[in-house]
Scaffold this motif. Structure first.
Motif: not given
Length: 436
Positions: A112-114, A192-199
């Protein structure tokens, strides 16, 4: 020799931008705290150069440096494209990957979003890919590059949570999709790739309150993942890996060296304002930048460009180091570059060839998709306080082992070992101190 498989279910959870600096704070949050108590971990993991999301995630699934897996930047070198395409597709990635080898061995894989998984063989795939043309529709582009029916189900159930690429909405959507996948698909390997923190850090800064709140959201997500595994009856047969891909650093000045190269006539622009030719050009990696010569064998040009950059830097001190091609290769970066330029703290690079060479970041430029950022990455992985983390719990993992330091290239071989897979082309090694 065949490697014994140590886990039935491996969950690889990437919290984009998670830093060594965050370790102390997340250790106080309830779900991270409980996870770390049982985990083996390394809180000083050196990323790859450049420390960007796509090169790093390609390294995690191959165990290779960017020079060997081919993902040497986030975006492609596409002259005169204001928004270049990213290295979205599996075809850009050279050689074997962890997920391909898992599929060959009969395992089910979900992603997922990798990054760099579009058009791959992953059975349950929602790749990170954008509608990068005005006529494209995001949902259709994603479905055409991944698993259509699987994505249809996810969009129907959870699409209302999403608002374009805004955060935390996007991660809320990805997270619910991940929980659904655990419960209904039970893949043997999940990425799975979460981008919340980076964004959030790009927009608000590394130490912002907004970044702390993003870490708290990740803590809640971690708790819900663990609860879902337990409710699904597979927690005891599972291995959970939490990792970051890079850290980031605050900055307030942009450097556009292509403006300098244009002024010195190394870049030629036509009447429409497009680049028609160049002798030397910069392609940014945010905190670093590649400099390419059209004629790589022109030693006089190489010397002239080096002297130009050195003289310019005497006045502005925005470049920390200028590495030649051989040094870039030793770092694992693009072997096609002539130089790789490392920005000083407080600076990062862009590709514009008009306007000022150095420009201060102003608050009014910051938006949902900012033209400029307050914090970024792409710098050398060896900058101070700039490492990331790797934590693991479950089948095949020792309890309480602490590794002083490791490299991102070691993660792929270590993950592979848990699944009974050897990444034979890897530059890294299995971290046996973590393995039970």
């Amino acid at each position: 020799m065949e490697i014994a498989r140590k886990t039935k279910y491996l969950f690889v959870i990437s919290f984009d931008g998670l830093s060594t600096v965050d370790f102390e704070y997340i250790s106080t949050l309830p779900n991270f705290k409980e996870f770390i108590k049982k985990a083996s971990y390394c809180k000083k993991v050196y990323s790859v150069y450049p420390t960007l999301t796509y090169p790093a995630h390609a390294t995690i699934v191959t165990g290779k440096y960017p020079k060997n897996h081919g993902i040497i930047n986030n975006t492609l070198f596409q002259l005169n494209r204001k928004k270049p395409d990213w290295y979205w597709k599996r075809q850009y990635l050279k050689g074997e990957t962890l997920y391909d080898l898992a599929i060959e061995r009969g395992m089910k894989v979900a992603a997922i979003l990798w990054p760099v998984t579009a058009k791959s063989k992953i059975q349950y795939n929602m790749p990170e890919v954008l509608a990068n043309r005005p006529w494209q529709n995001q949902i259709i582009v994603s479905m055409l590059n991944g698993t259509p029916f699987y994505q249809y189900r996810l969009n129907k159930a959870f699409g209302h949570l999403r608002s374009g690429i805004r955060q935390p909405n996007l991660d809320n959507f990805a997270h619910e999709a991940f929980l659904y996948t655990i419960k209904n698909k039970r893949p043997n390997l999940s990425l799975i790739h979460y981008t919340d923190l980076d964004t959030t850090r790009h927009i608000h800064g590394f130490h912002s309150q907004n970044a702390m709140e993003a870490l708290e959201r990740h803590d809640r997500r971690l708790g819900e993942i663990i609860n879902t595994l337990k409710e699904s009856g597979i927690y005891e047969e599972s291995t959970i890996v939490l990792l970051g891909d890079h850290s980031s650093l605050d900055e307030d000045k942009v450097v556009n060296l292509n403006v300098l190269l244009r002024k010195k006539e190394y870049i030629c622009v036509n009447k429409k304002g497009n680049i028609k030719d160049y002798k030397a050009i910069v392609k940014n990696c945010d905190g670093s930048a590649y400099l390419y010569l059209k004629d790589k064998e022109d030693e006089k040009l190489k010397e002239d460009i080096y002297n130009l950059l050195t003289d310019f830097n005497k006045d502005f001190n925005c470049i920390e180091a200028i590495y030649n091609r051989e040094e870039a290769i030793n770092f694992g970066a693009d072997p096609e570059c002539t130089f790789i330029l490392e920005a000083n703290k407080g600076y990062y690079f862009l590709d514009q060839f008009e306007g000022e060479i150095i420009r201060e970041v102003k608050d009014h430029h910051i938006g949902v998709v900012p033209d400029f950022t307050r914090s970024t990455h792409g710098y050398s992985p060896f900058k101070e306080n700039y490492t990331t983390v790797f934590m693991a719990v479950g089948k095949g993992i020792k309890k309480g082992a602490v590794i002083e330091e490791m490299n991102l290239v070691d993660e792929g071989p270590t993950l592979g070992n848990l699944l009974g897979i050897e990444l034979k082309e890897a530059d890294g090694k299995v971290i046996w101190e973590l393995i039970e």
